[in-house]
Structures are given as structure tokens and as C-alpha cells.
Design a protein around this motif. Structure first.
Motif, PDB file in Angstrom:
ATOM      1  N   ASN A  33       3.240  27.186  37.089  1.00 17.91           N
ATOM      2  CA  ASN A  33       3.715  25.941  37.710  1.00 17.91           C
ATOM      3  C   ASN A  33       3.646  24.728  36.791  1.00 17.91           C
ATOM      4  O   ASN A  33       4.424  23.794  36.961  1.00 17.91           O
ATOM      5  CB  ASN A  33       2.911  25.649  38.980  1.00 17.91           C
ATOM      6  N   TYR A  34       2.722  24.728  35.833  1.00 19.58           N
ATOM      7  CA  TYR A  34       2.619  23.570  34.940  1.00 19.58           C
ATOM      8  C   TYR A  34       3.108  23.904  33.523  1.00 19.58           C
ATOM      9  O   TYR A  34       4.074  23.331  33.039  1.00 19.58           O
ATOM     10  CB  TYR A  34       1.185  23.034  34.912  1.00 19.58           C
ATOM     11  N   LYS A  35       2.474  24.901  32.889  1.00 21.27           N
ATOM     12  CA  LYS A  35       2.843  25.166  31.497  1.00 21.27           C
ATOM     13  C   LYS A  35       4.247  25.748  31.376  1.00 21.27           C
ATOM     14  O   LYS A  35       4.907  25.587  30.357  1.00 21.27           O
ATOM     15  CB  LYS A  35       1.785  26.052  30.829  1.00 21.27           C
ATOM     16  N   GLY A  36       4.728  26.401  32.441  1.00 22.65           N
ATOM     17  CA  GLY A  36       6.119  26.890  32.425  1.00 22.65           C
ATOM     18  C   GLY A  36       7.105  25.745  32.254  1.00 22.65           C
ATOM     19  O   GLY A  36       8.109  25.862  31.530  1.00 22.65           O
ATOM     20  N   LEU A  65      -5.477  24.672  51.210  1.00 22.35           N
ATOM     21  CA  LEU A  65      -5.301  26.042  50.706  1.00 22.35           C
ATOM     22  C   LEU A  65      -4.403  26.110  49.469  1.00 22.35           C
ATOM     23  O   LEU A  65      -4.012  27.180  49.033  1.00 22.35           O
ATOM     24  CB  LEU A  65      -4.747  26.982  51.790  1.00 22.35           C
ATOM     25  N   GLU A  66      -4.039  24.943  48.907  1.00 25.59           N
ATOM     26  CA  GLU A  66      -3.183  24.932  47.715  1.00 25.59           C
ATOM     27  C   GLU A  66      -3.768  24.015  46.638  1.00 25.59           C
ATOM     28  O   GLU A  66      -3.045  23.249  46.004  1.00 25.59           O
ATOM     29  CB  GLU A  66      -1.775  24.448  48.077  1.00 25.59           C
ATOM     30  N   SER A  67      -5.094  24.108  46.435  1.00 25.29           N
ATOM     31  CA  SER A  67      -5.763  23.142  45.558  1.00 25.29           C
ATOM     32  C   SER A  67      -5.263  23.182  44.118  1.00 25.29           C
ATOM     33  O   SER A  67      -4.886  22.147  43.551  1.00 25.29           O
ATOM     34  CB  SER A  67      -7.267  23.409  45.588  1.00 25.29           C
ATOM     35  N   VAL A  68      -5.247  24.367  43.520  1.00 26.39           N
ATOM     36  CA  VAL A  68      -4.906  24.456  42.098  1.00 26.39           C
ATOM     37  C   VAL A  68      -3.410  24.179  41.907  1.00 26.39           C
ATOM     38  O   VAL A  68      -2.992  23.453  40.994  1.00 26.39           O
ATOM     39  CB  VAL A  68      -5.303  25.843  41.531  1.00 26.39           C
ATOM     40  N   TYR A  69      -2.613  24.722  42.817  1.00 25.08           N
ATOM     41  CA  TYR A  69      -1.169  24.480  42.824  1.00 25.08           C
ATOM     42  C   TYR A  69      -0.877  22.979  42.967  1.00 25.08           C
ATOM     43  O   TYR A  69      -0.040  22.432  42.251  1.00 25.08           O
ATOM     44  CB  TYR A  69      -0.584  25.277  43.986  1.00 25.08           C
ATOM     45  N   SER A  70      -1.592  22.311  43.879  1.00 22.79           N
ATOM     46  CA  SER A  70      -1.399  20.867  44.065  1.00 22.79           C
ATOM     47  C   SER A  70      -1.694  20.127  42.768  1.00 22.79           C
ATOM     48  O   SER A  70      -0.957  19.211  42.387  1.00 22.79           O
ATOM     49  CB  SER A  70      -2.316  20.330  45.169  1.00 22.79           C
ATOM     50  N   GLY A  71      -2.763  20.534  42.091  1.00 21.70           N
ATOM     51  CA  GLY A  71      -3.106  19.905  40.812  1.00 21.70           C
ATOM     52  C   GLY A  71      -2.025  20.125  39.778  1.00 21.70           C
ATOM     53  O   GLY A  71      -1.637  19.209  39.040  1.00 21.70           O
ATOM     54  N   ALA A  72      -1.511  21.363  39.727  1.00 27.59           N
ATOM     55  CA  ALA A  72      -0.456  21.677  38.754  1.00 27.59           C
ATOM     56  C   ALA A  72       0.809  20.871  39.056  1.00 27.59           C
ATOM     57  O   ALA A  72       1.451  20.334  38.154  1.00 27.59           O
ATOM     58  CB  ALA A  72      -0.157  23.178  38.783  1.00 27.59           C
ATOM     59  N   LYS A  73       1.152  20.770  40.334  1.00 24.58           N
ATOM     60  CA  LYS A  73       2.369  20.032  40.705  1.00 24.58           C
ATOM     61  C   LYS A  73       2.180  18.532  40.464  1.00 24.58           C
ATOM     62  O   LYS A  73       3.116  17.843  40.067  1.00 24.58           O
ATOM     63  CB  LYS A  73       2.737  20.312  42.162  1.00 24.58           C
ATOM     64  N   GLY A  74       0.958  18.024  40.715  1.00 23.53           N
ATOM     65  CA  GLY A  74       0.670  16.632  40.378  1.00 23.53           C
ATOM     66  C   GLY A  74       0.820  16.407  38.880  1.00 23.53           C
ATOM     67  O   GLY A  74       1.339  15.378  38.431  1.00 23.53           O
ATOM     68  N   GLY A  75       0.396  17.404  38.109  1.00 20.77           N
ATOM     69  CA  GLY A  75       0.563  17.345  36.657  1.00 20.77           C
ATOM     70  C   GLY A  75       2.032  17.305  36.264  1.00 20.77           C
ATOM     71  O   GLY A  75       2.430  16.562  35.356  1.00 20.77           O
ATOM     72  N   VAL A  76       2.853  18.069  36.957  1.00 19.04           N
ATOM     73  CA  VAL A  76       4.298  18.075  36.678  1.00 19.04           C
ATOM     74  C   VAL A  76       4.882  16.672  36.902  1.00 19.04           C
ATOM     75  O   VAL A  76       5.694  16.186  36.105  1.00 19.04           O
ATOM     76  CB  VAL A  76       5.034  19.116  37.570  1.00 19.04           C
ATOM     77  N   ILE A  77       4.414  16.005  37.973  1.00 20.22           N
ATOM     78  CA  ILE A  77       4.934  14.659  38.271  1.00 20.22           C
ATOM     79  C   ILE A  77       4.561  13.688  37.145  1.00 20.22           C
ATOM     80  O   ILE A  77       5.422  12.971  36.616  1.00 20.22           O
ATOM     81  CB  ILE A  77       4.407  14.175  39.643  1.00 20.22           C
ATOM     82  N   ALA A  78       3.301  13.689  36.735  1.00 22.95           N
ATOM     83  CA  ALA A  78       2.848  12.758  35.684  1.00 22.95           C
ATOM     84  C   ALA A  78       3.508  13.088  34.347  1.00 22.95           C
ATOM     85  O   ALA A  78       3.914  12.190  33.598  1.00 22.95           O
ATOM     86  CB  ALA A  78       1.321  12.816  35.572  1.00 22.95           C
ATOM     87  N   PHE A  79       3.608  14.372  34.047  1.00 17.11           N
ATOM     88  CA  PHE A  79       4.256  14.808  32.800  1.00 17.11           C
ATOM     89  C   PHE A  79       5.707  14.330  32.755  1.00 17.11           C
ATOM     90  O   PHE A  79       6.190  13.805  31.742  1.00 17.11           O
ATOM     91  CB  PHE A  79       4.175  16.337  32.704  1.00 17.11           C
ATOM     92  N   THR A  80       6.401  14.479  33.883  1.00 13.91           N
ATOM     93  CA  THR A  80       7.824  14.115  33.917  1.00 13.91           C
ATOM     94  C   THR A  80       8.012  12.618  33.690  1.00 13.91           C
ATOM     95  O   THR A  80       8.934  12.196  32.975  1.00 13.91           O
ATOM     96  CB  THR A  80       8.435  14.534  35.272  1.00 13.91           C
TER      97      THR A  80
END
Ligand SMILES: NC(=O)c1ccc[n+]([C@@H]2O[C@H](COP(=O)([O-])OP(=O)(O)OC[C@H]3O[C@@H](n4cnc5c(N)ncnc54)[C@H](O)[C@@H]3O)[C@@H](O)[C@H]2O)c1
Length: 252
Positions: free
Chosen positions: A111-114, A148-163
Motif C-alpha cells: 500500500n505504501y512502497k508500491g 481494525l485497519e491500523s497499519v493500512y491506515s498508516g500506510a494510506k496516510g503516508g500515501v497522502i503525505a507523500f503525494t
């Protein structure tokens, strides 16, 4: 705009497939990338049946070499990539305390490094060409969290900041980068997440639906139309933005 080449990762089914169909309907030649070969071929067949042009590419976003090879094959066979949509994603619903590092790594790799891998491959040529559109699919989970989506939420939050950062770095080259956050959407990912709850699956979907002001989940096409806007010529002055398509689930 017609004829521009679009790469869509995770285009073998669900939201990515709907995005491939929407971009092809706008005249884009679409590289349908997915780790699932048969699903990618199905999407290509659906694009062709609708009168569009697409080719399948088997690319695992967790593998940097595969992404680089996939990118070079797309350029060779379809031409310079001017549109990139990162849609590949994966999650499993688990309380954070029940997860382990191997699971965290898998969620972050996909979800993030991809997203990083594809942007890293594609962005230099977009900047050089002084035109490009990047759209990354995050999630409302990355904006407001999701039980129930803690790590996924973090990865998706990372995608937002990265973008947002890529948007700043590439702005002067005429390249935009934006995020679309789907809310719960009727796809395999959501159905698998629900069925992992066993007998509670229906209750789970019911609770999700009640939290959405529009009282229903999204159809993949409703997410795709927002992506198509960000990819359009008309959206050339829109960058670094995060748009939720979630029936009003999040409004901030
Ligand atoms: N369905 C939802 O409720 C929902 C909500 C918010 C965000 N999203 C996001 O939308 C995107 C699409 O999800 P979907 O609901 O269509 O799910 P889906 O499972 O139907 O489709 C995801 C696609 O990504 C592909 N994929 C998974 N791992 C991959 C890898 N390593 N390399 C390449 N491709 C890979 C899958 O093969 C599949 O074709 C994801 O980023 C997901 O996180 C979905």
C-alpha cells in the motif's frame, strides 16, 4: 489528450478495473498492471469490448525490479507514460494487537512502497516531458483512521503525505499529483474483509453502511470518475489535493 498512455496498477479487478475502463473511454491507451495475470487479461478484454485500447502487464508492486521492467515494457510497447494511477492495495481486518511485523511489512510493501516504486519509475520522464498526471488511491482510513485497519491506515496516510510532497516537487514541471480516497466500495477487498468476520459479515457491512450519510457503499465506477477528473487536461491547475468519494463518510 487522446492517446496519452496511462498506467493503472491494481487494474485487474475492482476499482482499478473501473479506472482502466474510464481512462480508456477518454481515449487513453491503458497499461493494465496487476499481479494477477488472468484478471489483468479480463480487464483488457473489457476495455477492448468497449472500443478502447489496453495491454496487460504482470507487475507485482512489492518488487522494485518488476516495476522497473514493467515500466520499460510499457514505454516500449505503448509509448511515454503521461498518466499514472496507483490503485493496487491490500488489507486484512485485524485488531492492531493481534498483528505481527510480517503482516505490517506486507501491508506497507503493497500500500505504501508500491506507490513509491511506480512514482519513482515514472516521474523523471513526466518531469522531462513537462506534462503528467499522478493519482494515488488512498482511503478515508488514511484521513480519519478505521478500526481494525491500523497499519493500512498508516500506510494510506503516508500515501497522502507523500503525494503532497511529490506535488510540490513536480509542480513547476506541469506534473500534478493528487489522491482519491474511496470510502467502503463494493469490491473483492471489501467482501473478503467482511467474510473474514464469519457469521458477523452482514452485521459488519450493515454497520459500515449506517456510518455513511448516503447509507450505501460506493460502486467502483463512482471512484473512477473522480480519478478521471484528476487525470484530465482540465485539472491541470489542481495538485496536492485529497478527494474523498465516500457518500459523505468524511467531510473534513
Ligand atoms: N473497496 C474498498 O472499500 C476500498 C476503500 C478504500 C480504499 N480502497 C483502495 O482502493 C484500491 C483498490 O481496491 P479494491 O477495493 O478495488 O480491491 P481489489 O482487491 O478488488 O483490487 C485490488 C487489486 O490490486 C491488486 N494487487 C494486490 N496486491 C498487488 C501487488 N502486490 N502488485 C500488483 N497488484 C496487486 C489485486 O490483484 C487486485 O486486482 C486499493 O488501494 C484499496 O486500498 C478500497
Amino acid at each position: 489528450m487522446t492517446g496519452r498512455v496511462a498506467v493503472v496498477s491494481g487494474a485487474g479487478r475492482g476499482i482499478g478495473r473501473a479506472i482502466a475502463l474510464a481512462l480508456a473511454a477518454q481515449g487513453r491507451r491503458v497499461a493494465v498492471c496487476d499481479v494477477l495475470e488472468a484478471e489483468a487479461a479480463d480487464t483488457v478484454a473489457q476495455v477492448a469490448a468497449a472500443g478502447g485500447e489496453a495491454r496487460p502487464y504482470v507487475v507485482d508492486v512489492t518488487d522494485s525490479d518488476a516495476v522497473q521492467r514493467g515500466y520499460l515494457a510499457v514505454v516500449d510497447e505503448l509509448g511515454p507514460v503521461e498518466v499514472l494511477v496507483n490503485c493496487a492495495g491490500w488489507d486484512k481486518f485485524l485488531p492492531f494487537v493481534d498483528t505481527e511485523e510480517e503482516f505490517w511489512d506486507r501491508v506497507i510493501e503493497i500500500n505504501y512502497k508500491g506507490v513509491l516504486r511506480w512514482v519513482h519509475a515514472v516521474l523523471p520522464a513526466m518531469v522531462e516531458a513537462r506534462w503528467g498526471r499522478v493519482v494515488n488511491i488512498a482511503s478515508d482510513a488514511g484521513r480519519v483512521g478505521s478500526s481494525l485497519e491500523s497499519v493500512y491506515s498508516g500506510a494510506k496516510g503516508g500515501v497522502i503525505a507523500f503525494t503532497k510532497t511529490v506535488a510540490r516537487e513536480a509542480a513547476r514541471a506541469g506534473v500534478t499529483a493528487n489522491v482519491v480516497c474511496p470510502g467502503p466500495t463494493d469490491t473483492t477487498l471489501l467482501r473478503d474483509a467482511a467474510s473474514s468476520r464469519g457469521e458477523e459479515a452482514e452485521k459488519f457491512i450493515g454497520a459500515l453502511t449506517r456510518a455513511i450519510p448516503m447509507r450505501r457503499v460506493a460502486q467502483p465506477e463512482e471512484i473512477a470518475s473522480a480519478v478521471a477528473y484528476f487525470c484530465s487536461e482540465e485539472a491541470g491547475f489542481v495538485t496536492g489535493q485529497t478527494l474523498s468519494v465516500s457518500g459523505g463518510l468524511t467531510m473534513a
